[in-house]
Design an enzyme around this catalytic site. Structure first.
Site, short mmCIF file in Angstrom:
data_model
loop_
_atom_site.label_atom_id
_atom_site.label_comp_id
_atom_site.label_asym_id
_atom_site.label_seq_id
_atom_site.Cartn_x
_atom_site.Cartn_y
_atom_site.Cartn_z
CE1 TYR A 28 -4.13 1.89 0.42
CE2 TYR A 28 -2.80 3.19 1.93
CZ TYR A 28 -3.95 3.03 1.17
OH TYR A 28 -4.90 4.01 1.15
CG LEU A 60 -7.49 -6.29 7.42
CD1 LEU A 60 -8.87 -5.68 7.20
CD2 LEU A 60 -7.42 -7.01 8.76
CG HIS A 91 -9.83 0.77 8.37
ND1 HIS A 91 -10.59 -0.37 8.18
CD2 HIS A 91 -8.81 0.70 7.48
CE1 HIS A 91 -10.05 -1.10 7.22
NE2 HIS A 91 -8.97 -0.47 6.78
#
Length: 183
Positions: A28, A60, A91
């Site tokens: 990411y 995740l 989150h």
């Protein structure tokens, strides 16, 4: 600050036969992920091992990919890499806690996993931790996996004789424990 402390590092394990690891990375933050991967690859190569790498969308998905690989391939261990930087919502907590918990549970089931998913407050903390010339957390995660593989190889073939034994195995064990038998 933790960056200025010195910590004890275990000596690199040595292996009679080569080890093969899978690096699972969530890129990411690509630059941070690339540094983590570089550190992990260098550590694995220094131990005489080989590795493959796969990318997944986010932190995740890292544990799920490891579980799939464990069911479908022949890796000795795994290196989980990625970075989660705190944002404005909860989150962050979910991603950090759930990815870490899943990796820990797989480890308790016997998988050799080095967890190098960074969980940080800001980008600067991530950069320092990922840098191979600074904290090198990618290399540290690979080292953790290598140490767990070494333990598995050390104790994996040992049996304490507890639990169910097939009749033929029980007879062999009894004969070897009692020496030669006479009819």
């Amino acid at each position: 600050m933790a960056g200025h402390e010195t910590h004890y590092t275990l000596p690199r394990p040595e292996f009679d036969k080569p080890v093969k690891l899978l690096i699972v990375v969530a890129p990411y933050y690509k630059d941070i992920a690339d540094n983590l991967v570089a550190g992990a690859q260098a550590e694995i190569e220094a131990a005489g091992g080989t590795c493959e790498m796969i990318e997944v969308p986010g932190a995740l998905e890292v544990p799920t990919a490891i579980a799939i690989a464990d069911r479908s391939s022949n890796f000795d261990g795994y290196v989980a890499l990625g970075c989660v930087i705190r944002g404005e919502t909860t989150h962050y907590d979910t991603v950090c806690n759930d990815s870490s918990r899943a990796i820990q549970l797989m480890g308790l089931q016997g998988l050799c996993i080095g967890n190098g998913i960074l969980t940080v407050e800001n980008r600067k903390q991530a950069e320092v931790r990922a840098d191979v010339n600074d904290q090198n957390k990618g290399g540290g995660a690979a080292a953790a996996a290598l140490h767990l593989i070494a333990l598995t190889r050390k104790w994996g073939a040992q049996s304490k004789g507890v639990g169910f034994k097939a009749p033929s195995e029980a007879i062999k064990l009894a004969d070897s424990d009692n020496g030669p038998t006479t009819a």
